[in-house]
Design a protein around this motif. Structure first.
Motif, mmCIF file in Angstrom:
data_model
loop_
_atom_site.group_PDB
_atom_site.id
_atom_site.type_symbol
_atom_site.label_atom_id
_atom_site.label_comp_id
_atom_site.label_asym_id
_atom_site.label_seq_id
_atom_site.Cartn_x
_atom_site.Cartn_y
_atom_site.Cartn_z
ATOM 1 N N LEU A 132 -21.974 -4.928 12.755
ATOM 2 C CA LEU A 132 -23.319 -4.913 13.318
ATOM 3 C C LEU A 132 -23.893 -6.323 13.284
ATOM 4 O O LEU A 132 -23.931 -6.974 12.249
ATOM 5 C CB LEU A 132 -24.215 -3.977 12.508
ATOM 6 C CG LEU A 132 -25.687 -3.937 12.924
ATOM 7 C CD1 LEU A 132 -25.824 -3.362 14.323
ATOM 8 C CD2 LEU A 132 -26.487 -3.114 11.924
ATOM 9 N N ARG A 133 -24.342 -6.811 14.445
ATOM 10 C CA ARG A 133 -24.778 -8.201 14.532
ATOM 11 C C ARG A 133 -26.290 -8.298 14.658
ATOM 12 O O ARG A 133 -26.943 -7.449 15.262
ATOM 13 C CB ARG A 133 -24.100 -8.883 15.720
ATOM 14 C CG ARG A 133 -22.584 -8.947 15.586
ATOM 15 C CD ARG A 133 -22.000 -10.033 16.451
ATOM 16 N NE ARG A 133 -22.113 -9.774 17.861
ATOM 17 C CZ ARG A 133 -21.065 -9.506 18.665
ATOM 18 N NH1 ARG A 133 -19.861 -9.418 18.156
ATOM 19 N NH2 ARG A 133 -21.237 -9.319 19.948
ATOM 20 N N LYS A 134 -26.827 -9.383 14.141
ATOM 21 C CA LYS A 134 -28.238 -9.673 14.294
ATOM 22 C C LYS A 134 -28.463 -10.338 15.652
ATOM 23 O O LYS A 134 -27.554 -10.920 16.245
ATOM 24 C CB LYS A 134 -28.716 -10.581 13.170
ATOM 25 C CG LYS A 134 -28.575 -9.956 11.782
ATOM 26 C CD LYS A 134 -29.410 -8.688 11.657
ATOM 27 C CE LYS A 134 -29.318 -8.103 10.251
ATOM 28 N NZ LYS A 134 -30.113 -6.865 10.111
ATOM 29 N N VAL A 135 -29.702 -10.258 16.107
ATOM 30 C CA VAL A 135 -30.041 -10.755 17.439
ATOM 31 C C VAL A 135 -31.262 -11.663 17.349
ATOM 32 O O VAL A 135 -32.221 -11.362 16.636
ATOM 33 C CB VAL A 135 -30.348 -9.587 18.403
ATOM 34 C CG1 VAL A 135 -30.721 -10.114 19.785
ATOM 35 C CG2 VAL A 135 -29.170 -8.640 18.502
ATOM 36 N N VAL A 136 -31.235 -12.769 18.068
ATOM 37 C CA VAL A 136 -32.399 -13.640 18.178
ATOM 38 C C VAL A 136 -32.720 -13.840 19.653
ATOM 39 O O VAL A 136 -31.820 -14.029 20.486
ATOM 40 C CB VAL A 136 -32.166 -14.996 17.473
ATOM 41 C CG1 VAL A 136 -30.990 -15.757 18.075
ATOM 42 C CG2 VAL A 136 -33.430 -15.853 17.509
ATOM 43 N N ILE A 137 -33.988 -13.753 19.988
ATOM 44 C CA ILE A 137 -34.449 -13.978 21.359
ATOM 45 C C ILE A 137 -34.985 -15.401 21.462
ATOM 46 O O ILE A 137 -35.695 -15.892 20.575
ATOM 47 C CB ILE A 137 -35.530 -12.954 21.742
ATOM 48 C CG1 ILE A 137 -34.893 -11.567 21.858
ATOM 49 C CG2 ILE A 137 -36.213 -13.337 23.052
ATOM 50 C CD1 ILE A 137 -35.867 -10.459 22.148
ATOM 51 N N ILE A 138 -34.629 -16.067 22.542
ATOM 52 C CA ILE A 138 -35.028 -17.457 22.756
ATOM 53 C C ILE A 138 -36.329 -17.498 23.561
ATOM 54 O O ILE A 138 -36.377 -17.032 24.704
ATOM 55 C CB ILE A 138 -33.922 -18.242 23.488
ATOM 56 C CG1 ILE A 138 -32.575 -18.061 22.782
ATOM 57 C CG2 ILE A 138 -34.306 -19.704 23.597
ATOM 58 C CD1 ILE A 138 -32.545 -18.471 21.333
ATOM 59 N N ALA A 139 -37.377 -18.034 22.948
ATOM 60 C CA ALA A 139 -38.674 -18.178 23.625
ATOM 61 C C ALA A 139 -38.760 -19.593 24.191
ATOM 62 O O ALA A 139 -38.734 -20.571 23.443
ATOM 63 C CB ALA A 139 -39.817 -17.924 22.651
ATOM 64 N N THR A 140 -38.868 -19.699 25.492
ATOM 65 C CA THR A 140 -38.704 -20.992 26.154
ATOM 66 C C THR A 140 -40.006 -21.728 26.480
ATOM 67 O O THR A 140 -39.972 -22.917 26.784
ATOM 68 C CB THR A 140 -37.910 -20.817 27.456
ATOM 69 O OG1 THR A 140 -38.502 -19.756 28.223
ATOM 70 C CG2 THR A 140 -36.465 -20.453 27.146
ATOM 71 N N ALA A 141 -41.131 -21.035 26.444
ATOM 72 C CA ALA A 141 -42.397 -21.703 26.783
ATOM 73 C C ALA A 141 -43.556 -20.997 26.098
ATOM 74 O O ALA A 141 -43.481 -19.814 25.762
ATOM 75 C CB ALA A 141 -42.611 -21.727 28.294
ATOM 76 N N SER A 142 -44.623 -21.738 25.910
ATOM 77 C CA SER A 142 -45.831 -21.172 25.309
ATOM 78 C C SER A 142 -46.592 -20.350 26.346
ATOM 79 O O SER A 142 -46.668 -20.730 27.525
ATOM 80 C CB SER A 142 -46.730 -22.297 24.802
ATOM 81 O OG SER A 142 -48.014 -21.802 24.475
ATOM 82 N N PRO A 143 -47.205 -19.241 25.925
ATOM 83 C CA PRO A 143 -48.015 -18.459 26.870
ATOM 84 C C PRO A 143 -49.235 -19.209 27.375
ATOM 85 O O PRO A 143 -49.821 -18.818 28.391
ATOM 86 C CB PRO A 143 -48.416 -17.221 26.047
ATOM 87 C CG PRO A 143 -48.263 -17.632 24.617
ATOM 88 C CD PRO A 143 -47.138 -18.610 24.596
ATOM 89 N N HIS A 159 -42.713 -26.019 20.908
ATOM 90 C CA HIS A 159 -43.706 -26.723 20.091
ATOM 91 C C HIS A 159 -43.669 -28.233 20.297
ATOM 92 O O HIS A 159 -44.167 -28.990 19.460
ATOM 93 C CB HIS A 159 -43.515 -26.359 18.626
ATOM 94 C CG HIS A 159 -43.870 -24.931 18.333
ATOM 95 N ND1 HIS A 159 -45.167 -24.498 18.194
ATOM 96 C CD2 HIS A 159 -43.087 -23.824 18.212
ATOM 97 C CE1 HIS A 159 -45.184 -23.197 17.972
ATOM 98 N NE2 HIS A 159 -43.927 -22.767 17.976
ATOM 99 N N GLY A 160 -43.081 -28.677 21.408
ATOM 100 C CA GLY A 160 -43.044 -30.090 21.735
ATOM 101 C C GLY A 160 -44.245 -30.539 22.551
ATOM 102 O O GLY A 160 -45.199 -29.783 22.752
ATOM 103 N N PRO A 161 -44.212 -31.752 23.076
ATOM 104 C CA PRO A 161 -45.364 -32.334 23.769
ATOM 105 C C PRO A 161 -45.870 -31.547 24.966
ATOM 106 O O PRO A 161 -47.071 -31.577 25.254
ATOM 107 C CB PRO A 161 -44.853 -33.718 24.196
ATOM 108 C CG PRO A 161 -43.771 -34.033 23.217
ATOM 109 C CD PRO A 161 -43.121 -32.725 22.903
ATOM 110 N N THR A 162 -44.991 -30.842 25.694
ATOM 111 C CA THR A 162 -45.438 -30.124 26.896
ATOM 112 C C THR A 162 -45.275 -28.619 26.773
ATOM 113 O O THR A 162 -45.274 -27.905 27.769
ATOM 114 C CB THR A 162 -44.710 -30.629 28.157
ATOM 115 O OG1 THR A 162 -43.322 -30.299 28.078
ATOM 116 C CG2 THR A 162 -44.868 -32.128 28.323
#
Length: 482
Positions: free
Chosen positions: A398-409, A60-63
């Motif tokens: 049991l652990r929770k999981v987060v996925i890292i989204a690196t760029a906008s579609p 969600h940054g400038p680029t």
């Protein structure tokens, strides 16, 4: 605590006050992360996409890319030192995707006559949107050049120029290649990048813990993270955060068929192979240079051992870890290699099955596919519990999981259209395409410099690279001065 405040607290532990005092470091962090430059007040929103899928959005940054987070502080640090020493710095960059746009916009925002950038991209090998992010920016601090070759073919001219710059600087000759000008690289081999990116994973952990009602330090507070993995810059940042005591569980790496990262984690084979074209181009990495940093922390800071390992890699293009170190690597990491078809399936399945039709970019979709393949992303907690028990975890943990989204579609129309079809892309674009991104698409492009390759005259890559290096220096001299 705000994100700039967290960035300050983290960087303060690594940057001596004798180098940068508190007031200047706080100013650098504030300038790097102004609220009006990010579309989300919380900087990194965590979206719930279905019952068990949490996605942390770093774009969600400038680029519209995670690299804004790592790039902007590094650029502002370089600007600070350029001013402090009254010495011009020119950044030399080769990009196959998001590094270039993040860098040129950060340099332009710094607006320091002593800090300039020349960025290169392989002609026809980045998306239209990524190219326009480079060629529509009209700035006296920025120049752009394309070249006829593969994504890595400008690496040698840039590396040689940086080495020559450092040698002259070490001699204290007062002249670094061109009239006192210092040259610097800002890909993730620059330690500033993973250092700042470490802040991302501390922030993500804190926001996830807050969302899930976890108390850091409790036995059930570990959170696993799944990352699309190319040069391992983000992976290094996450591992550094884990080393500092953040309760991060296992780090899962999603890679495409250029899978050296998967091969080393799965069977200890860090063997260089030729790059194949994929729809997740930013992950097309032949040798992830940040693996050296992973090995450093993995070995407890054993410099001589890491030097031996990397010397072997430099000499033979192959490093094979023995069972002891492979076992140690697997304690913290898991990985999966994802084909384009698997990536498209994951992108399409997430879009079609999620409330509101959540759309991933192709790199995030690689991570989603890897999470599914590795069993850490299941429909219900019982199936995930069985997977984690088989992986050596007790049901109690049991652990929770987060996925890292690196760029906008929004940056990857071609790949998303292949996965979803033209109709679905058009529907998403009409409702969700960011207005800032559309303004970039509507701007007129400025023709970049171009490095040709006359194959009848220059038959080898090294020959043309020498020519390109001369052209590069010519552009710097004529546009940025001596």
């Amino acid at each position: 605590m705000t994100f700039p405040e967290l960035a300050y607290d983290v960087l303060r532990k690594f940057i001596s006050p004798t180098e940068i005092d508190d007031a200047n470091l706080k100013s650098i962090c504030d300038k790097s992360f102004p609220a009006d430059a990010f579309d989300e007040e919380c900087y990194i929103p965590i979206k719930d996409v279905g019952s068990s899928l949490h996605i942390a959005e770093l774009f969600h940054g400038p680029t519209f890319c995670f690299k804004d987070f790592g790039m902007r502080p590094v650029i502002n640090l370089l600007s600070h030192f350029a001013t402090l020493r009254n010495r011009p710095i020119t950044l030399l960059v080769s990009t196959t995707g998001d590094t270039g746009p993040a860098a040129v916009h950060a340099v332009n925002d710094a607006s320091n006559p002593l800090l300039t950038i020349l960025v290169h991209y392989p002609h026809g090998q980045i998306s239209d949107f990524q190219r326009k992010q480079l060629t529509t920016l009209q700035s006296k601090y920025v120049k752009v050049a394309s070249f006829e070759g593969g994504g890595d073919d400008m690496d040698w001219p840039i590396k040689e120029t940086l080495l020559s710059s450092k040698k002259n600087d070490d001699k204290e000759s007062g002249s670094s290649v061109e009239g006192g000008r210092l040259f610097c690289g800002i890909n993730s081999y620059n330690i500033g990048r993973p250092l700042v990116q470490m802040t991302l994973f501390i922030w993500i952990y804190l926001r996830m813990a807050e969302k899930l009602g976890l108390s850091p330090g409790d036995e059930n507070s570990l959170i696993d993270m799944v990352l699309p993995t190319g040069a391992m810059g983000n992976l290094t940042g996450a591992y550094m955060a884990k080393q500092m005591g953040i309760p991060i569980g296992r780090l899962y790496c999603g890679v495409n068929i250029n899978d050296i990262t998967h091969r080393v984690i799965d069977r200890g084979e860090f063997h260089q192979q030729k790059i194949e074209k994929t729809l997740s181009e930013a992950l097309n990495v032949e040798v992830p240079y940040n693996f050296e940093r992973i090995l450093f922390y993995l070995s407890g800071g054993n410099e001589s051992l890491v030097k031996e390992w990397m010397g072997k890699m430099d000499e033979t293009r192959q490093l094979t870890l023995d069972e002891q170190w492979l076992s140690r690597l697997k304690q913290d990491f898991r990985s999966a290699s994802i084909t384009d078809d698997e990536m498209c399936d994951a992108l399409r399945d997430t879009y079609e099955s999620s409330p509101g039709h959540y759309l991933c970019d192709p790199h995030t979709a690689v991570a989603v596919a890897a999470a599914k393949k590795l069993g850490c992303l299941c429909v219900n907690d019982n199936s995930r519990r069985e997977t984690q028990q088989a992986d050596g975890l007790t049901a109690h943990h049991l652990r929770k999981v987060v996925i890292i989204a690196t760029a906008s579609p929004c940056k990857f129309e071609e790949a998303v259209t292949i996965a979803l079809g033209k109709e679905s892309w058009a529907k998403w674009k009409s409702s969700f395409f960011p207005s800032r991104a559309q303004r970039t698409m509507d701007l007129e492009e400025v023709e970049p410099f171009h490095y040709h390759w006359d194959h009848s005259r220059y038959t080898t890559l090294k020959e043309i690279q020498s020519v390109w290096m001369d052209e590069m220096m010519h552009i710097v001299k004529n546009n940025f001065g001596e």
